[in-house]
Design an enzyme around this catalytic site. Structure first.
Site, PDB file in Angstrom:
ATOM      1  N   LYS A  55      -3.664   8.200   3.384  1.00  0.00           N
ATOM      2  CA  LYS A  55      -5.011   7.902   3.912  1.00  0.00           C
ATOM      3  C   LYS A  55      -5.086   8.225   5.410  1.00  0.00           C
ATOM      4  O   LYS A  55      -6.147   8.603   5.908  1.00  0.00           O
ATOM      5  CB  LYS A  55      -5.379   6.430   3.671  1.00  0.00           C
ATOM      6  CG  LYS A  55      -5.591   6.076   2.193  1.00  0.00           C
ATOM      7  CD  LYS A  55      -6.767   6.812   1.573  1.00  0.00           C
ATOM      8  CE  LYS A  55      -7.130   6.237   0.215  1.00  0.00           C
ATOM      9  NZ  LYS A  55      -8.081   7.073  -0.529  1.00  0.00           N
TER      10      LYS A  55
ATOM     11  N   TYR B 229       0.850  -1.207   0.000  1.00  0.00           N
ATOM     12  CA  TYR B 229       0.000   0.000   0.000  1.00  0.00           C
ATOM     13  C   TYR B 229       0.886   1.260   0.000  1.00  0.00           C
ATOM     14  O   TYR B 229       0.473   2.328  -0.418  1.00  0.00           O
ATOM     15  CB  TYR B 229      -0.975  -0.023   1.185  1.00  0.00           C
ATOM     16  CG  TYR B 229      -2.200   0.847   0.957  1.00  0.00           C
ATOM     17  CD1 TYR B 229      -3.001   0.668  -0.167  1.00  0.00           C
ATOM     18  CD2 TYR B 229      -2.553   1.853   1.849  1.00  0.00           C
ATOM     19  CE1 TYR B 229      -4.117   1.475  -0.394  1.00  0.00           C
ATOM     20  CE2 TYR B 229      -3.665   2.658   1.641  1.00  0.00           C
ATOM     21  CZ  TYR B 229      -4.443   2.458   0.517  1.00  0.00           C
ATOM     22  OH  TYR B 229      -5.545   3.258   0.304  1.00  0.00           O
TER      23      TYR B 229
HETATM   24  N1  LIG Z   1     -10.706  -0.212  -4.687  1.00  0.00           N
HETATM   25  C1  LIG Z   1     -10.351  -0.435  -3.438  1.00  0.00           C
HETATM   26  O1  LIG Z   1      -9.951  -1.552  -3.072  1.00  0.00           O
HETATM   27  C2  LIG Z   1     -10.457   0.671  -2.412  1.00  0.00           C
HETATM   28  C3  LIG Z   1     -10.512   0.333  -1.058  1.00  0.00           C
HETATM   29  C4  LIG Z   1     -10.597   1.352  -0.113  1.00  0.00           C
HETATM   30  C5  LIG Z   1     -10.610   2.664  -0.529  1.00  0.00           C
HETATM   31  N2  LIG Z   1     -10.545   2.968  -1.857  1.00  0.00           N
HETATM   32  C6  LIG Z   1     -10.585   4.384  -2.244  1.00  0.00           C
HETATM   33  O2  LIG Z   1     -11.794   4.638  -2.919  1.00  0.00           O
HETATM   34  C7  LIG Z   1     -11.629   5.800  -3.732  1.00  0.00           C
HETATM   35  C8  LIG Z   1     -12.161   5.513  -5.124  1.00  0.00           C
HETATM   36  O3  LIG Z   1     -11.341   4.592  -5.792  1.00  0.00           O
HETATM   37  P1  LIG Z   1     -11.930   3.375  -6.626  1.00  0.00           P
HETATM   38  O4  LIG Z   1     -11.335   2.148  -6.055  1.00  0.00           O
HETATM   39  O5  LIG Z   1     -13.387   3.491  -6.791  1.00  0.00           O
HETATM   40  O6  LIG Z   1     -11.187   3.547  -8.041  1.00  0.00           O
HETATM   41  P2  LIG Z   1     -11.585   4.389  -9.343  1.00  0.00           P
HETATM   42  O7  LIG Z   1     -10.369   4.295 -10.220  1.00  0.00           O
HETATM   43  O8  LIG Z   1     -12.856   3.937  -9.905  1.00  0.00           O
HETATM   44  O9  LIG Z   1     -11.761   5.860  -8.774  1.00  0.00           O
HETATM   45  C9  LIG Z   1     -10.669   6.709  -8.545  1.00  0.00           C
HETATM   46  C10 LIG Z   1     -11.115   8.065  -9.069  1.00  0.00           C
HETATM   47  O10 LIG Z   1     -10.139   9.064  -8.777  1.00  0.00           O
HETATM   48  C11 LIG Z   1     -10.237  10.001  -9.815  1.00  0.00           C
HETATM   49  N3  LIG Z   1      -9.091  10.899  -9.865  1.00  0.00           N
HETATM   50  C12 LIG Z   1      -7.772  10.580  -9.920  1.00  0.00           C
HETATM   51  N4  LIG Z   1      -7.027  11.721 -10.045  1.00  0.00           N
HETATM   52  C13 LIG Z   1      -7.915  12.750 -10.039  1.00  0.00           C
HETATM   53  C14 LIG Z   1      -7.780  14.167 -10.138  1.00  0.00           C
HETATM   54  N5  LIG Z   1      -6.592  14.765 -10.296  1.00  0.00           N
HETATM   55  N6  LIG Z   1      -8.906  14.919 -10.094  1.00  0.00           N
HETATM   56  C15 LIG Z   1     -10.132  14.364  -9.959  1.00  0.00           C
HETATM   57  N7  LIG Z   1     -10.327  13.024  -9.875  1.00  0.00           N
HETATM   58  C16 LIG Z   1      -9.215  12.239  -9.914  1.00  0.00           C
HETATM   59  C17 LIG Z   1     -10.322   9.124 -11.065  1.00  0.00           C
HETATM   60  O11 LIG Z   1     -10.779   9.875 -12.180  1.00  0.00           O
HETATM   61  C18 LIG Z   1     -11.309   8.072 -10.600  1.00  0.00           C
HETATM   62  O12 LIG Z   1     -12.634   8.463 -10.907  1.00  0.00           O
HETATM   63  C19 LIG Z   1     -10.161   6.158  -3.655  1.00  0.00           C
HETATM   64  O13 LIG Z   1      -9.973   7.145  -2.666  1.00  0.00           O
HETATM   65  C20 LIG Z   1      -9.511   4.859  -3.193  1.00  0.00           C
HETATM   66  O14 LIG Z   1      -8.285   5.063  -2.537  1.00  0.00           O
HETATM   67  C21 LIG Z   1     -10.473   1.993  -2.810  1.00  0.00           C
END
Ligand SMILES: NC(=O)c1ccc[n+]([C@@H]2O[C@H](COP(=O)([O-])OP(=O)(O)OC[C@H]3O[C@@H](n4cnc5c(N)ncnc54)[C@H](O)[C@@H]3O)[C@@H](O)[C@H]2O)c1
Length: 260
Positions: free
Chosen positions: A168, A161
């Site tokens: 985070k 990570y």
């Molecule tokens: N997928 C997992 O396992 C998981 C687990 C816990 C938390 N998260 C968190 O959930 C959130 C969403 O991620 P996800 O997994 O749905 O993936 P995802 O790739 O679908 O979403 C990530 C989003 O971040 C946006 N982004 C990146 N750079 C950007 C910028 N400069 N301006 C505006 N938007 C920007 C992307 O366009 C995308 O829509 C993130 O914060 C991620 O860390 C994900």
């Protein structure tokens, strides 16, 4: 869950959601849950390239406001809030579901993370939530709810990570401080910590499949979560049923965080 039987407990609520990239996105799960429960939506896409994937989803969700927001591009965030102000005049729910770290900084250990990579990850994945909260708060004239997506790696070391762990951790602390500052205005702020989900962002992590396998194995509930689990959790927290809850870190992980 039978969606036909849902009551529109968010009818009349206005929700602004950042972070839909495609139909796997956690932000899409949030938007879909809010819409199923009657909320009006505003959704953004990152840029023109992303628009062709997000626009059809925005249409399916009957989003009344859409636009491009790259939080690193000056004025785009402000322009989205200008649209919300002129079209809705107010806001009830804000979702920050965006994260980014340069690949070379993300895939090496924290020791090897560059200062520039660290700053960029922190700006996009954490400080942008503070900027959003600053714009959203004056529009939440009847109180509101704000959510930011975190992960277990904020509090415990999760191999691979890397830089996202400290980022985070900062995001979770920011949620608590914002909850403190916005509480008097009846604006509630939560960090949501979903278990691993196969999304575009997750594909940037090394050995992500191992994290998925381990999560399913560890969780007392014995299975992985999906994006609607996250969406309905946020939806509940946005209702008056949760009006005395703020500043919480909510795990949506089938209980995996309980296990040593
Ligand atoms: N997928 C997992 O396992 C998981 C687990 C816990 C938390 N998260 C968190 O959930 C959130 C969403 O991620 P996800 O997994 O749905 O993936 P995802 O790739 O679908 O979403 C990530 C989003 O971040 C946006 N982004 C990146 N750079 C950007 C910028 N400069 N301006 C505006 N938007 C920007 C992307 O366009 C995308 O829509 C993130 O914060 C991620 O860390 C994900």
């Amino acid at each position: 869950m039978d969606h036909e039987q849902l009551r529109p407990v968010l009818a009349g609520k206005k929700a602004l959601i950042f972070g839909i990239a495609n139909e796997d996105s956690i932000a899409y799960g949030c938007a879909k849950a809010f819409r199923l429960l009657g909320a009006d939506l505003a959704v953004s896409w990152l840029n023109e390239k992303a628009r062709r994937f997000v626009d059809p989803l925005a249409q399916e969700l009957e989003a009344s406001i859409t636009g491009a927001v790259d939080v690193e591009v000056p004025r785009q965030l402000e322009a989205m809030f200008d649209q919300v102000r002129s079209q809705w005049g107010r806001l009830d729910i804000l979702v920050h579901s965006i994260a980014f770290a340069p690949k070379e900084d993300l895939q090496g250990g924290l020791l090897d993370c560059s200062a520039e990579g660290f700053a960029k990850a922190m700006d996009i994945s954490c400080h942008s939530f503070i900027r959003m909260a600053k714009h959203a708060a004056p529009l939440m004239t009847e109180g509101g709810a704000m959510f930011a997506m975190s992960y277990y790696g904020a509090n415990r070391v999760v191999p691979n990570y890397n830089v996202m762990g400290p980022v985070k951790a900062a995001l979770e602390a920011a949620c608590r401080y914002l909850a403190y500052e916005l509480g008097p205005r009846e604006i509630r702020v939560h960090a949501i910590s979903p278990g691993p989900l196969k999304t575009r962002a997750a594909s940037g992590l090394k050995h992500f499949e191992l994290m998925l396998n381990e999560a399913a194995h560890k969780a007392p509930m014995g299975e992985l979560i999906d994006i609607m689990d996250v969406g309905f959790t946020c939806a509940y927290l946005a209702t008056p049923f949760a009006k005395r809850m703020t500043g919480e870190l909510i795990y949506v992980d089938g209980g995996a965080n309980l296990i040593a």
